[in-house]
Design an enzyme around this catalytic site. Structure first.
Site, mmCIF file in Angstrom:
data_model
loop_
_atom_site.group_PDB
_atom_site.id
_atom_site.type_symbol
_atom_site.label_atom_id
_atom_site.label_comp_id
_atom_site.label_asym_id
_atom_site.label_seq_id
_atom_site.Cartn_x
_atom_site.Cartn_y
_atom_site.Cartn_z
ATOM 1 N N SER A 1 0.814 -1.210 0.000
ATOM 2 C CA SER A 1 0.000 0.000 0.000
ATOM 3 C C SER A 1 0.854 1.269 0.000
ATOM 4 O O SER A 1 1.605 1.534 -0.933
ATOM 5 C CB SER A 1 -0.958 -0.039 1.193
ATOM 6 O OG SER A 1 -1.893 1.004 1.135
ATOM 7 N N ASP B 1 -2.393 6.267 -3.342
ATOM 8 C CA ASP B 1 -1.280 5.533 -2.737
ATOM 9 C C ASP B 1 -0.802 4.461 -3.716
ATOM 10 O O ASP B 1 -1.320 4.336 -4.831
ATOM 11 C CB ASP B 1 -1.677 4.944 -1.385
ATOM 12 C CG ASP B 1 -2.776 3.903 -1.486
ATOM 13 O OD1 ASP B 1 -3.528 3.922 -2.479
ATOM 14 O OD2 ASP B 1 -2.902 3.078 -0.565
ATOM 15 N N ASP C 1 -1.044 1.243 -4.141
ATOM 16 C CA ASP C 1 -1.932 0.240 -4.744
ATOM 17 C C ASP C 1 -3.283 0.820 -5.119
ATOM 18 O O ASP C 1 -4.179 0.096 -5.543
ATOM 19 C CB ASP C 1 -2.098 -0.976 -3.830
ATOM 20 C CG ASP C 1 -2.889 -0.678 -2.569
ATOM 21 O OD1 ASP C 1 -2.848 0.472 -2.092
ATOM 22 O OD2 ASP C 1 -3.537 -1.603 -2.051
ATOM 23 N N ASP D 1 -5.894 2.100 -3.533
ATOM 24 C CA ASP D 1 -7.180 1.878 -2.863
ATOM 25 C C ASP D 1 -7.557 3.066 -1.981
ATOM 26 O O ASP D 1 -8.570 3.011 -1.282
ATOM 27 C CB ASP D 1 -7.191 0.570 -2.067
ATOM 28 C CG ASP D 1 -6.181 0.536 -0.930
ATOM 29 O OD1 ASP D 1 -5.387 1.485 -0.785
ATOM 30 O OD2 ASP D 1 -6.187 -0.462 -0.173
#
Length: 461
Positions: free
Chosen positions: A107, A252, A254, A256
């Site tokens: 993340s 960020d 990834d 999400d």
């Protein structure tokens, strides 16, 4: 043979650690085998289960993929390599194809970290019971307590590549979310954090009619989240001012989560984003039971704003999977976290940074209002959050002096603020948060509490 106490455990968002140090190929392979046994259960007559695997742009991604795929295939399941893809796109593919999936990402963490998070059939994050079941098998494999024999010969799983199809499906879902509307008239700066959205965000948002400037979209494997993205918004704010944009969106690694910057370079956090979206959904009759789900980290100002508008607030512990559980339990429409994880259950099965950004821009276009005006729906109570790093999280519960001082601070605030102290679910860190009527009061109280954490929660020796 590993010692159980040294094995990386599930945190608030999967299993994380330093790649090839804490999160070794051996660890990841055992995790893949355990996940295949638990998430890949099926009727023998239906043939092998298929797992989808996506990853972000970290240098260690291929290493982690190879180990995870090996573990899954060793248990007789097939693996589909989705390539570099945002977490919500992996979840979407899982939901559409009705198969389990995994995302290789840490993340917003620095590039040397990596992690594995799993999705059950249908794109849903794991509940606590499922995590415990996987953890027990995974621990047994690493400590030699599990003597089960993996499949052999024709029973071994196979691997195929399928990234383009999943990418196209994600782009289509983003377009469908606007129900035929477009973003014409907006100029937006996108900071993709050199992460999973690097090649996707610009084309998708441009195709919807907005004028787009993209930052930090040249991943090297080691620059993900480095002074960019949702955790470092200074460059985004400067670019918004430089280009005269209506807003900026920071994602960020990834993708999400999403935070925003208004036309004046002022940061708009997840609480403010949820407040404006919740009010819009309520006013148009699309907010189920007039309820929004948030975590204990949500600013008190959000709750006051929602109360003024007749919106109920359900509160959970920190972690978007707990928000998801509450959303599913109540069949609610909207939930999320201050950090920018926002979940729209009628569109997505997990937090989706790009979808959140699109919903914000769509609201701006539909109402003709600026982001600053929309964000004024709530007044943030001064909040100081200090992350105390390099401490032993396990000592927090028994730190009696800390909890006594926290009670004193709460008493001093007399209901006009609050204290929250909690361990990070993914790093050796304790978070100390204080809300108070003034910034000075919040800073002073935070310093008192942080000093005790640093004194009483250090590692032995």
């Amino acid at each position: 043979m590993a010692v159980a106490a040294d094995i990386p455990r599930f945190g608030t968002d999967g299993v994380r650690g330093v790649a090839n140090s804490e999160l070794t190929p051996e660890v990841v392979m055992a995790l893949g085998r355990a996940a295949a046994r638990v998430l890949g259960r099926h009727d023998a007559n239906e043939g092998p289960v298929t797992f989808l695997i996506g990853c972000d742009t970290r240098q260690s991604g291929p290493l982690m993929f190879a180990a995870l795929a090996a573990g899954i295939m060793a248990e007789g399941a097939n693996v589909v390599d989705l390539g570099v893809l945002p977490t919500p796109a992996v979840a979407l593919a899982s939901a559409q194809r009705r198969v389990p999936a995994a995302m290789i990402s840490a993340s917003h963490n620095p590039f040397q970290d990596n992690g594995i998070k799993f999705f059950q059939v249908g794109g849903r994050k794991l509940d606590d019971a499922t995590e415990r079941e996987i953890d027990a098998i995974y621990t047994g494999l690493l400590t030699g307590m599990d003597t089960g024999v993996a499949v052999a010969g024709s029973g071994v799983g196979s691997q195929i590549a399928d990234g383009a199809m999943a990418t196209d499906a994600f782009a289509t879902a983003m377009n469908d979310a606007l129900s035929g509307r477009n973003l014409a008239g907006l100029k937006v700066v996108l900071d993709t954090a050199n992460g999973a959205l690097s090649t996707l965000a610009g084309p998708i948002v441009s195709s919807l009619g907005a004028e787009v400037v993209v930052l930090h979209n040249e991943p090297t494997g080691t620059n993900i989240n480095e002074d960019c993205g949702s955790t470092h918004l200074q460059n985004l704010a400067a670019a918004v001012l430089e280009h005269g944009a209506n807003l900026g969106l920071g994602f960020d690694g990834d993708a999400d989560r999403c935070l925003a910057v208004d036309a004046d370079g002022v940061i708009i956090d997840g609480d403010q984003i949820m407040a404006m979206l919740a009010d819009d959904l309520r006013s148009t009759g699309r907010l189920v039971d007039d309820t929004v789900v948030v975590t204990v980290m949500t600013n008190l100002g959000f709750k006051l704003a929602m109360a003024e508008r007749g919106v109920n607030v359900v509160e959970t512990q920190v972690g978007d999977r707990y928000v998801l559980e509450a959303l599913e339990s109540g069949k609610f429409t909207l939930g999320g976290e201050q950090s920018g994880h926002v979940i729209f259950t009628d569109v997505s099965s997990t937090g989706d940074g790009l979808l959140t950004g699109l919903m914000v821009m769509d609201l701006m276009v539909r109402t003709g209002r600026s982001l600053a005006d929309l964000a004024s729906i709530m007044v943030r109570l001064p909040q100081i959050l200090h992350n105390v790093r390099g401490v032993d999280r396990s000592k927090l519960e028994g730190a009696s002096a800390l909890w006594a001082e926290a009670a004193v601070v709460e008493s001093e605030l007399a209901g006009l603020g609050r204290v929250l102290i909690r361990p990070s679910g993914t790093e050796p860190m304790v978070r100390v948060m204080v809300e108070a009527p003034t910034t000075e009061m919040a800073q002073s109280a935070t310093q008192r509490l942080v000093a005790i954490v640093e004194r009483d929660c250090t590692f032995a020796g």
